[in-house]
Design an enzyme around this catalytic site. Structure first.
Site, PDB file in Angstrom:
ATOM      1  N   GLY A  17      36.213   7.379  10.899  1.00  0.00           N
ATOM      2  CA  GLY A  17      36.452   7.367  12.273  1.00  0.00           C
ATOM      3  C   GLY A  17      37.392   6.146  12.629  1.00  0.00           C
ATOM      4  NE  ARG A  25      33.510  11.162  11.148  1.00  0.00           N
ATOM      5  CZ  ARG A  25      33.517   9.889  11.227  1.00  0.00           C
ATOM      6  NH1 ARG A  25      33.296   9.397  10.051  1.00  0.00           N
ATOM      7  NH2 ARG A  25      33.757   9.051  12.091  1.00  0.00           N
ATOM      8  CG  ASP A  33      30.749   7.139   1.996  1.00  0.00           C
ATOM      9  OD1 ASP A  33      30.381   6.299   1.333  1.00  0.00           O
ATOM     10  OD2 ASP A  33      30.292   7.720   2.890  1.00  0.00           O
ATOM     11  CE  LYS A  91      37.784   3.324   9.008  1.00  0.00           C
ATOM     12  NZ  LYS A  91      37.436   4.866   8.907  1.00  0.00           N
ATOM     13  CB  THR A  92      34.497   0.332   9.316  1.00  0.00           C
ATOM     14  OG1 THR A  92      33.299   0.579   9.978  1.00  0.00           O
ATOM     15  CG2 THR A  92      34.152  -0.802   8.044  1.00  0.00           C
ATOM     16  CG  ASP A 149      30.335   0.941  11.929  1.00  0.00           C
ATOM     17  OD1 ASP A 149      30.703   1.030  12.959  1.00  0.00           O
ATOM     18  OD2 ASP A 149      30.039   1.961  11.145  1.00  0.00           O
TER      19      ASP A 149
END
Lengths: 543, 543
Positions: free
Chosen positions: B98, B162, B193, B219-220, B222
């Protein structure tokens, strides 16, 4: 300024820094000191010049009957000249209806006008909307009280409310308050209904020989309270900028991911101005404009097909993503949906349409009715309804071989987050001028006018200032066998420059990806003083 | 720079102005020139120093078996010293998973490193995520190609995907690409992941004696990929600022209107970092932190009661409004809901719980399953579920006489609009340093490391730069009877400084209204260089 607890939410100003650290962010604090320039005419001695007698937007004879004291009064313009005599005034101010960024600056403008032109005046802030007038619930607004709300969003200084002053008893209550506080004037900050109410109040006070004069101010993010003399309602500029930032982000997401159609419903109730403005700022693939849908008498099937057509064409170009803007009031513009949404039982001819609707939407239509039996349009998740209907249509086309793409819809509703943002530089300055003008009009003895600030595409110094007869904006509607005065909502004009500009671009936007991401509202730096496209185009500017 | 059509969306740069008028807004254009300072160590000659041998986050024996070539390798730190010899490199870069604001700047950093340290190098951008590696679908990244994406949001420069490189055939495809392009290195920009996958790829290349080295980048949005050496994942800072702006606006709306409880669900999947950070930035009345709910083994009824308790107490104080933050993954943290969400049939003991849930949520639980039979948590409208459950609870209390207020819930989901915003100054600079560091690590012959930039609370000049052994972040999970390496998601630590800070404030926030409206992300002016609270608190700073 004292270091007292100034804010309604318990904030204490730090005398050393002039900041409200406990309750204000850095950006909120920095906005307090953002300068509010005034139009030149308000900075030197001025006088008020009357124009020719006015009429009404429609049915002047009926409006004349409804407003015997006020009908026909001229609009007023401020021009350089001898200042009127200094007198102490007692003025009330009220916020009416939903929030719009800039309301606090209107109050700041009134206050600062009184301070600089009528020393010793008193400004009463009625709490919680028109109910505050009827219950005589108010706060005396002082410099210390007002300062922390300068250039801040929301209406929390004195809060707002949706009550109306309508019945003889309610008018009586308003009179009692006007007499009790010895009010010279009252400023009503509100939308079309509130300004109609302001005019009725002005008429009532005048007919009772009360000295209390009433001036309205044009407020609504929806952008549907405007006319030649009042080029825009405040809050529209800020709300559109906030929504456009979010839409721009979603566009970049759509292009990066390449697999979602984002259906974005935008606040704005009856009119589609917000949706149109956001389209002009961001260039989405599809934009539904309610007024066009109504003019073309489109059905829900037509709208669904239009969306599906664009999606199919885009799929052929290899694009299985996109962004679609939907005005909150869309379903109200679709003639057949109007029947579904109306009171009473569904006509049998519409059973088929009803059956076509997704189950969740059927539930919303059946359950979400207000006490008058009307569907609450804002509660219908039109974006989800359209996703499901488009999905069904695309499945049919896929089976028929005319669509080979992939469709995934994502729904969004952008609403509350835009109503209470920190006002843009434009709304901050515009509101301050509106408030200042309201003060000037009251001091000049005017009543039944709406504060009017014009020439808005020019530098602030050149803005024009005056007041427009509220009766000149009115028409009548027949309700329960009686004529009621109404200020007609300004809908998107299909012959207007903003819509025409959009039409000239939309086919390119549909198939090519011309997304623009305006980024966050900028208070400083590039574009921070830019005005919205709708206003500039309506004023004849090139955008 | 040539005046060619540079942008993937057809934009043409105007040579005279250096602007992309047709496709970029003024703010987007202005961000192009935003300076990207480098940590001092990257600005002078440096060398790479190895630390002591590393282990694993858990089960080191199993990790050693899974990564025989890489296990135990030291972390690397850049220190001033002789620069390594100049050599031309062929490097690939891929965006995985994402979007997160700043991805383009990682690529800019790699490119600029190669330009200034390894003249004549080639940078390949694999298109559409890991699938681009397997299919050898790439674009050669040039200065002209990259420049328009500098400091811009989204992943649209080369897009993401993905897919995973998992099977022997897929590893074979990746090898073929590495050989075909004669790759010296590959940078994988992704979450937990994707970085696990990057390490498997590094191990595979090493074991096959390919020269291709692999470096990961964290990267994220979240915020759940972090450890001591990697203090934060990029994108978290920007996303939280965008969500906090919206929350702040909704807060002002709540206080102005005085009649709504806004239930705001925030993106962030498994961990509640985003919700916690937004709470620290805005001071909502109620904040649910999934990790706390799980630790206390709370039921859905407990959560509902907690919210209802605060609402009742606020009603006694005269407040019938508020703002409640809900992490996207909440339902996954409630033990009983985990069972409801799991595969297979509902245990009879949970029928009662299921019946308690609003109908629309029951539908979502039954229908919204992914191909593996798991509920798609992101599709459950937890905010609407909680509104209905709280409403029911409050009705019971009203009948019992313990609640006399009015309750109206408004639901919001803030997600996509935050993933692709224009990166904050922090994310812009951090990402550029991560990319620059990745280039340096590859030039130094490193593989299986994650680019690590630290000391982030200090001025950029003092940031530390290096690489951390990916195997040191790993543990194993047993899946289908086999051990699989995983980088453990960093959850909100209930003993960590950000959560403790929140706990110390939340009772005050619950009953008093301490709302902070951070305003729009500021690229210039106050707070424009401020770092998020979570990171500062975790680094021991006072906020």
């Amino acid at each position: 300024m004292a270091a007292a607890a100034l804010l309604s939410n318990g904030g204490v100003k730090t005398p050393a820094t002039g900041r409200y650290a406990a309750v204000y962010s850095e950006v909120q604090n920095s906005r307090l000191d953002h300068p509010l320039p005034l139009p030149s005419v308000l900075k030197s001695p001025f006088k008020v010049v009357d124009g020719p007698p006015s009429s009404a937007a429609g049915n002047p004879d009926e409006i004349a009957k409804l407003f015997p004291s006020l009908f026909g009064q001229p609009s007023a313009t401020l021009v350089p000249g001898d200042s009127s005599s200094v007198q102490e005034l007692k003025i009330g101010v009220v916020l009416s209806g939903g929030q719009a960024p800039g309301g606090h600056n209107v109050i700041s403008g009134i206050y600062d006008y009184l301070q600089s032109h009528c020393k010793g005046s008193t400004l009463y802030g009625f709490r919680g909307g028109p109910a505050g007038i009827m219950k005589c619930k108010y706060v005396v607004l002082t410099s210390d009280y007002i300062y922390p709300y300068r250039n801040q969003g929301g209406f929390d200084m004195i809060c707002s409310g949706r009550d109306k002053i309508e019945t003889p008893e309610q008018f009586k209550q308003a009179e009692e308050t006007a007499i009790k506080l010895d009010l010279d004037g009252l400023v009503v900050i509100g939308g079309d209904d509130s300004n109609t109410n302001a005019c009725l109040l002005a008429e009532n006070f005048r007919s009772k020989n009360l000295k209390t004069r009433v001036i309205g101010c044009p407020k609504t993010i929806d952008g549907d309270l405007k006319c030649k003399e009042v080029p825009t309602s405040f809050g529209f500029d800020t709300a559109c900028k906030i929504y456009s930032e979010m839409i721009g982000n979603v566009m970049i997401d759509a292009r990066s991911t390449g697999k979602y159609y984002h259906f974005v419903r935008l606040m704005g109730r009856a009119a589609s101005h917000i949706t149109l403005e956001c389209a002009l700022q961001t260039h989405p693939n599809i934009t539904l404009i309610g007024e066009e849908v109504a003019a073309k008498k489109e059905t829900l099937k037509n709208v669904t097909d239009y969306i599906a057509d664009v999606i199919c064409k885009r799929a052929e170009l290899g694009y299985n993503y996109g962004v679609i803007l939907i005005p909150e009031g869309l379903v109200d513009f679709i003639p057949e949906m109007k029947l579904v949404l109306g009171k009473g039982n569904l006509p049998p001819s519409l059973f088929i349409l009803f059956d076509l609707l997704p189950l969740a939407i059927q539930d919303q239509l059946l359950l979400e009715r207000d006490p008058h039996g009307n569907v609450q349009v804002a509660k219908i998740e039109t974006e989800k309804m359209l996703i499901q209907m488009v999905e069904t249509e695309l499945e049919v086309r896929k089976e028929g071989g005319s669509y080979k793409g992939q469709f995934k819809g994502q729904s969004h509703f952008f609403g509350y987050e835009g109503r209470c943002g920190l006002p843009s530089n434009f709304d901050s300055t515009y509101c301050y001028a509106l408030g200042y003008a309201a003060g000037a009009l009251l001091q000049s003895g005017k009543t039944g006018l709406i504060s009017s600030v014009g020439n808005l595409a020019a530098p602030v110094a050149e803005w024009t200032v005056g007041g427009t007869a509220l009766t000149s904006l009115m028409d009548v509607e027949r309700r329960h066998g009686k004529f009621k005065p109404v200020i007609k909502k300004a809908m998107v004009e299909l012959e207007g420059a903003p819509f025409k500009k959009f039409v000239s671009m939309r086919e390119e936007w549909a198939l090519k990806n011309r997304y623009l991401n305006p980024g966050p509202i900028q208070f400083v730096g590039p574009e921070s003083n830019a005005v919205n496209h709708t206003l500039l185009l309506e004023l004849g500017a090139q955008v």
